[in-house]
Design an enzyme around this catalytic site. Sequence first.
Site, short mmCIF file in Angstrom:
data_model
loop_
_atom_site.label_atom_id
_atom_site.label_comp_id
_atom_site.label_asym_id
_atom_site.label_seq_id
_atom_site.Cartn_x
_atom_site.Cartn_y
_atom_site.Cartn_z
CE LYS A 40 -5.07 -8.08 -1.70
NZ LYS A 40 -4.67 -7.94 -0.34
CE LYS A 56 -4.39 -1.69 1.52
NZ LYS A 56 -5.62 -1.46 2.25
CE LYS A 74 -13.22 -3.37 0.33
NZ LYS A 74 -12.93 -3.12 1.75
P1 AMP Z 1 -10.56 -5.44 2.82
O1 AMP Z 1 -11.17 -5.24 1.47
O2 AMP Z 1 -9.07 -5.35 2.76
O3 AMP Z 1 -11.16 -4.63 3.89
O4 AMP Z 1 -10.86 -6.95 3.19
C1 AMP Z 1 -12.00 -7.39 3.89
C2 AMP Z 1 -12.01 -8.91 4.00
O5 AMP Z 1 -12.08 -9.49 2.69
C3 AMP Z 1 -10.73 -9.48 4.65
O6 AMP Z 1 -11.09 -10.60 5.44
C4 AMP Z 1 -9.91 -9.92 3.47
O7 AMP Z 1 -9.03 -10.96 3.78
C5 AMP Z 1 -10.98 -10.39 2.50
N1 AMP Z 1 -10.51 -10.25 1.11
C6 AMP Z 1 -10.12 -9.10 0.50
N2 AMP Z 1 -9.74 -9.35 -0.77
C7 AMP Z 1 -9.90 -10.69 -0.96
C8 AMP Z 1 -9.70 -11.57 -2.07
N3 AMP Z 1 -9.25 -11.11 -3.25
N4 AMP Z 1 -9.97 -12.88 -1.91
C9 AMP Z 1 -10.43 -13.37 -0.72
N5 AMP Z 1 -10.65 -12.60 0.36
C10 AMP Z 1 -10.40 -11.28 0.25
#
Ligand code: AMP
Length: 332
Positions: A194, A111, A197
């Site tokens: 991956k 990041k 967002k």
């Molecule tokens: P975040 O978008 O970083 O707030 O992630 C929120 C939740 O979604 C966390 O538990 C992450 O590990 C999960 N997560 C985010 N991106 C992925 C992805 N590409 N595949 C699986 N889980 C994800």
Amino acid sequence: MSRIFSGVQPTGNLHLGNYLGAIRNFVRLQDDYECIYCAVDMHAITIWKDPAELRRNIREVAAAYLASGVDPTKSIIFAQSSVPAHAELAWIFNCIVRIGWLNRMTQFKEKAGKNRENASLGLYAYPSLMAADILAYKATHVPVGEDQKQHLELTRDIAQKFNNDYEVEMFPLVEPLILGEATRVMSLRDGSKKMSKSDPSDYSRIVLTDGRDELAKKLRKARTDADPLPEKVEDLADRPEASNLVGIYAALADISKADVLKEYAGSQFSTFKPALTELALEKFGPIGEEMKRLMADPGHVDAILKEGAERANAIAEPIIKEVKETVGFLIP
Ligand code: AMP
Ligand code: TRP
């Protein structure tokens, strides 16, 4: 006793990875455990956010939880900033965590990018706040996607060091719950990255509110190779894009990748992609619709967040008091 805690950042573009890696598991756990689910708004401002957008995104995370089936009469749904214990415990953990430990965090490196000197101190201290989120409730289990494993290992290190330094058995060593066939959903444009967002391409991700047209178009354009689907899961090993789509199908249908291949071995993507589109629509369509309905009436979501904050506070307050006493603060 087991207690579940997890959080999602309100940074918009909630996607298939968030759903399959995290939110869907939140729903499944609530029948058996006490669950606390948070919109981590304090984490979201580690990179500057427009305030109006942040407000909208906090409600969107709550709406996604509700629309996916998190039941606010069973589980607690709230925004991080409305419970002071997170910030208070994070400061104490900032004094426990070693700079060397933070320097190893891959999410910070990703990041912060090349210009690390210009990253906020908050972004650097992010994992310490995450440990505080979990341990302010003495939560024992944390459902997350694969990418959060390193942060949870750090949470265990912080808990252990606190317990050692103060000779107490205050904090549990948390266990990650990384469940299902899609714990790391990859970008539709690049099977080595991956799904995220913040990817500049909208075609890299399926968002929860995508309708039929967007979904069909994104999956049609999703990158693949030219071969038909193989018979064995092992044969997906060096085909990241194919492996990703099969994993998504498996997770959505709640079957194993092997079972997907039993049905689709030998199929071309021109057959598999439309089948995946239909499946995604069936599972996702109602969630997106319900999210839109909830977002149109923020009063309902706000009331749930308010009640959740009160319930979360009631759990965290005595714990933070105990921590303060342990480190030697006077409680007035
Ligand atoms: P975040 O978008 O970083 O707030 O992630 C929120 C939740 O979604 C966390 O538990 C992450 O590990 C999960 N997560 C985010 N991106 C992925 C992805 N590409 N595949 C699986 N889980 C994800
Ligand atoms: N760091 C997590 C992510 O980026 C979000 C998060 C913050 C979290 N605090 C948490 C997840 C506590 C689980 C538990 O996805």
